[in-house]
Design a protein around this motif. Structure first.
Motif, PDB file in Angstrom:
ATOM      1  N   MET A   1     -28.606   7.314  13.210  1.00 19.64           N
ATOM      2  CA  MET A   1     -27.696   8.395  13.534  1.00 19.64           C
ATOM      3  C   MET A   1     -28.489   9.633  13.973  1.00 19.64           C
ATOM      4  SD  MET A   1     -24.485   9.805  11.263  1.00 19.64           S
ATOM      5  CE  MET A   1     -23.675   8.267  10.950  1.00 19.64           C
ATOM      6  N   VAL A   2     -29.651   9.827  13.393  1.00 22.13           N
ATOM      7  CA  VAL A   2     -30.479  10.982  13.742  1.00 22.13           C
ATOM      8  C   VAL A   2     -30.898  10.899  15.211  1.00 22.13           C
ATOM      9  CG1 VAL A   2     -32.650  12.174  13.275  1.00 22.13           C
ATOM     10  CG2 VAL A   2     -31.268  11.319  11.384  1.00 22.13           C
ATOM     11  N   GLY A   3     -31.243   9.679  15.662  1.00 28.25           N
ATOM     12  CA  GLY A   3     -31.664   9.496  17.041  1.00 28.25           C
ATOM     13  C   GLY A   3     -30.538   9.706  18.041  1.00 28.25           C
ATOM     14  N   SER A   4     -29.299   9.615  17.581  1.00 28.34           N
ATOM     15  CA  SER A   4     -28.136   9.792  18.462  1.00 28.34           C
ATOM     16  C   SER A   4     -27.364  11.054  18.103  1.00 28.34           C
ATOM     17  CB  SER A   4     -27.204   8.580  18.326  1.00 28.34           C
ATOM     18  OG  SER A   4     -27.879   7.385  18.600  1.00 28.34           O
ATOM     19  N   ALA A   5     -28.053  12.047  17.581  1.00 28.61           N
ATOM     20  CA  ALA A   5     -27.385  13.246  17.064  1.00 28.61           C
ATOM     21  C   ALA A   5     -26.512  13.927  18.112  1.00 28.61           C
ATOM     22  CB  ALA A   5     -28.417  14.228  16.509  1.00 28.61           C
ATOM     23  N   LYS A   6     -27.022  14.050  19.341  1.00 27.70           N
ATOM     24  CA  LYS A   6     -26.258  14.728  20.381  1.00 27.70           C
ATOM     25  C   LYS A   6     -24.968  13.954  20.688  1.00 27.70           C
ATOM     26  CE  LYS A   6     -26.440  16.525  25.046  1.00 27.70           C
ATOM     27  NZ  LYS A   6     -27.042  16.422  26.339  1.00 27.70           N
ATOM     28  N   ARG A   7     -25.075  12.627  20.826  1.00 27.94           N
ATOM     29  CA  ARG A   7     -23.896  11.814  21.123  1.00 27.94           C
ATOM     30  C   ARG A   7     -22.916  11.801  19.943  1.00 27.94           C
ATOM     31  NH1 ARG A   7     -26.781   6.636  23.489  1.00 27.94           N
ATOM     32  NH2 ARG A   7     -28.294   7.339  21.978  1.00 27.94           N
ATOM     33  N   PHE A   8     -23.451  11.824  18.717  1.00 28.14           N
ATOM     34  CA  PHE A   8     -22.569  11.886  17.549  1.00 28.14           C
ATOM     35  C   PHE A   8     -21.850  13.232  17.481  1.00 28.14           C
ATOM     36  CE2 PHE A   8     -24.036   7.967  15.586  1.00 28.14           C
ATOM     37  CZ  PHE A   8     -22.872   7.552  14.973  1.00 28.14           C
ATOM     38  N   ARG A   9     -22.532  14.292  17.856  1.00 27.25           N
ATOM     39  CA  ARG A   9     -21.877  15.612  17.873  1.00 27.25           C
ATOM     40  C   ARG A   9     -20.721  15.576  18.867  1.00 27.25           C
ATOM     41  NH1 ARG A   9     -21.544  20.070  15.618  1.00 27.25           N
ATOM     42  NH2 ARG A   9     -23.577  20.121  14.685  1.00 27.25           N
ATOM     43  N   GLU A  10     -20.943  14.981  20.036  1.00 31.83           N
ATOM     44  CA  GLU A  10     -19.870  14.880  21.039  1.00 31.83           C
ATOM     45  C   GLU A  10     -18.689  14.078  20.481  1.00 31.83           C
ATOM     46  OE1 GLU A  10     -21.779  13.153  24.431  1.00 31.83           O
ATOM     47  OE2 GLU A  10     -22.911  14.985  24.899  1.00 31.83           O
ATOM     48  N   TRP A  11     -19.003  12.960  19.826  1.00 32.38           N
ATOM     49  CA  TRP A  11     -17.950  12.128  19.215  1.00 32.38           C
ATOM     50  C   TRP A  11     -17.232  12.922  18.119  1.00 32.38           C
ATOM     51  CZ3 TRP A  11     -17.117  10.330  14.231  1.00 32.38           C
ATOM     52  CH2 TRP A  11     -16.148   9.355  14.096  1.00 32.38           C
ATOM     53  N   PHE A  12     -18.012  13.614  17.300  1.00 29.41           N
ATOM     54  CA  PHE A  12     -17.477  14.400  16.188  1.00 29.41           C
ATOM     55  C   PHE A  12     -16.526  15.479  16.679  1.00 29.41           C
ATOM     56  CE2 PHE A  12     -17.718  18.181  13.490  1.00 29.41           C
ATOM     57  CZ  PHE A  12     -17.426  17.657  12.243  1.00 29.41           C
ATOM     58  N   GLU A  13     -16.799  16.068  17.807  1.00 25.07           N
ATOM     59  CA  GLU A  13     -16.005  17.172  18.332  1.00 25.07           C
ATOM     60  C   GLU A  13     -14.786  16.725  19.140  1.00 25.07           C
ATOM     61  OE1 GLU A  13     -18.907  19.576  20.341  1.00 25.07           O
ATOM     62  OE2 GLU A  13     -19.605  20.480  18.455  1.00 25.07           O
ATOM     63  N   LEU A  14     -14.619  15.422  19.327  1.00 27.10           N
ATOM     64  CA  LEU A  14     -13.435  14.922  20.026  1.00 27.10           C
ATOM     65  C   LEU A  14     -12.173  15.225  19.217  1.00 27.10           C
ATOM     66  CD1 LEU A  14     -14.750  11.422  21.175  1.00 27.10           C
ATOM     67  CD2 LEU A  14     -14.230  13.377  22.649  1.00 27.10           C
ATOM     68  N   GLU A  15     -11.083  15.418  19.926  1.00 28.06           N
ATOM     69  CA  GLU A  15      -9.816  15.694  19.248  1.00 28.06           C
ATOM     70  C   GLU A  15      -9.348  14.477  18.454  1.00 28.06           C
ATOM     71  OE1 GLU A  15      -5.261  16.944  20.408  1.00 28.06           O
ATOM     72  OE2 GLU A  15      -6.877  17.522  21.745  1.00 28.06           O
ATOM     73  N   ARG A  16      -9.511  13.278  19.008  1.00 31.04           N
ATOM     74  CA  ARG A  16      -9.091  12.037  18.354  1.00 31.04           C
ATOM     75  C   ARG A  16     -10.251  11.040  18.374  1.00 31.04           C
ATOM     76  NH1 ARG A  16      -3.574  11.843  17.642  1.00 31.04           N
ATOM     77  NH2 ARG A  16      -3.605   9.582  17.559  1.00 31.04           N
ATOM     78  N   PRO A  17     -11.291  11.284  17.598  1.00 30.94           N
ATOM     79  CA  PRO A  17     -12.480  10.433  17.655  1.00 30.94           C
ATOM     80  C   PRO A  17     -12.210   8.983  17.249  1.00 30.94           C
ATOM     81  CG  PRO A  17     -12.598  11.883  15.763  1.00 30.94           C
ATOM     82  CD  PRO A  17     -11.427  12.328  16.590  1.00 30.94           C
ATOM     83  N   GLU A  18     -11.225   8.750  16.395  1.00 28.86           N
ATOM     84  CA  GLU A  18     -10.936   7.386  15.946  1.00 28.86           C
ATOM     85  C   GLU A  18     -10.492   6.473  17.078  1.00 28.86           C
ATOM     86  OE1 GLU A  18      -7.130   9.567  15.859  1.00 28.86           O
ATOM     87  OE2 GLU A  18      -9.115  10.059  15.124  1.00 28.86           O
ATOM     88  N   GLU A  19     -10.091   7.061  18.201  1.00 31.15           N
ATOM     89  CA  GLU A  19      -9.657   6.273  19.351  1.00 31.15           C
ATOM     90  C   GLU A  19     -10.782   6.006  20.343  1.00 31.15           C
ATOM     91  OE1 GLU A  19      -6.398   8.426  21.004  1.00 31.15           O
ATOM     92  OE2 GLU A  19      -5.043   7.912  19.362  1.00 31.15           O
ATOM     93  N   GLN A  20     -11.948   6.598  20.106  1.00 32.87           N
ATOM     94  CA  GLN A  20     -13.077   6.463  21.031  1.00 32.87           C
ATOM     95  C   GLN A  20     -14.176   5.609  20.404  1.00 32.87           C
ATOM     96  OE1 GLN A  20     -12.770   7.672  24.096  1.00 32.87           O
ATOM     97  NE2 GLN A  20     -10.755   8.399  23.479  1.00 32.87           N
TER      98      GLN A  20
END
Length: 171
Positions: A1-20
């Motif tokens: 998860m540390v190596g994908s921190a930027k992509r996880f932040r993008e996922w985290f900030e989605l309005e409906r992340p459970e659908e992505q």
């Protein structure tokens, strides 16, 4: 998860992340592991994530509510079984009740459907509607019983406890 921190932040900030899809290799996790990740990172989305999990794993029939069917429910009712509607805001069962009543010869025109909106001294009117329907057959439809807790806990509860001898068409 540390190596994908930027992509996880993008996922985290989605309005409906459970659908992505999850970022990177995290796309390969099981549905349950995905649910755990959502619980860890976005607790505010757990209700939706649980619905998605149940739909994916068990099927959509487990998350889809069945619409209320008054006619089917009426078949289970007897004069000794009161019917209570617990309503959501904006729901009004009066029209459905009138429609069903017509099928059984019950209605305002026939004089055997009493509709009383409780509050502001309407308790005697409600009692009369109940007693007339109890004796002669008919339906007493009481709205807003939550506005009269003392009357509901007193008269109405006692009346519902003693429905022996009711007319066969009493509801």
């Amino acid at each position: 998860m540390v190596g994908s921190a930027k992509r996880f932040r993008e996922w985290f900030e989605l309005e409906r992340p459970e659908e992505q899809p999850l970022p990177g290799d995290w796309k390969k996790v099981t549905e349950f592991e995905r649910l755990l990740l959502t619980r860890s990172l976005r607790t505010d989305r757990m209700s939706e994530a649980l619905s998605t999990f149940v739909k994916t794993v068990m099927g959509s029939k487990y998350i889809t509510s069945q619409p209320f069917n008054l006619e089917r429910s009426y078949r289970d009712v007897t004069p000794q079984t009161p019917v209570f509607f617990i309503l959501s805001p904006g729901v009004d069962p009066v029209k459905d009740t009138e429609k069903l009543g017509k099928q059984y010869g019950i209605g305002f025109d026939q004089g055997n459907l009493g509709l009383v909106s409780l509050g502001q001294g309407q308790e005697p009117v409600a009692e009369k509607a109940i007693e007339v329907s109890f004796k002669n057959g008919g339906w007493a439809f009481l709205q807003n019983i939550h506005l009269t807790p003392r009357w509901t806990a007193g008269y109405l509860e006692k009346r519902c406890d003693d429905l022996d001898g009711a007319h066969a068409e009493f509801r």
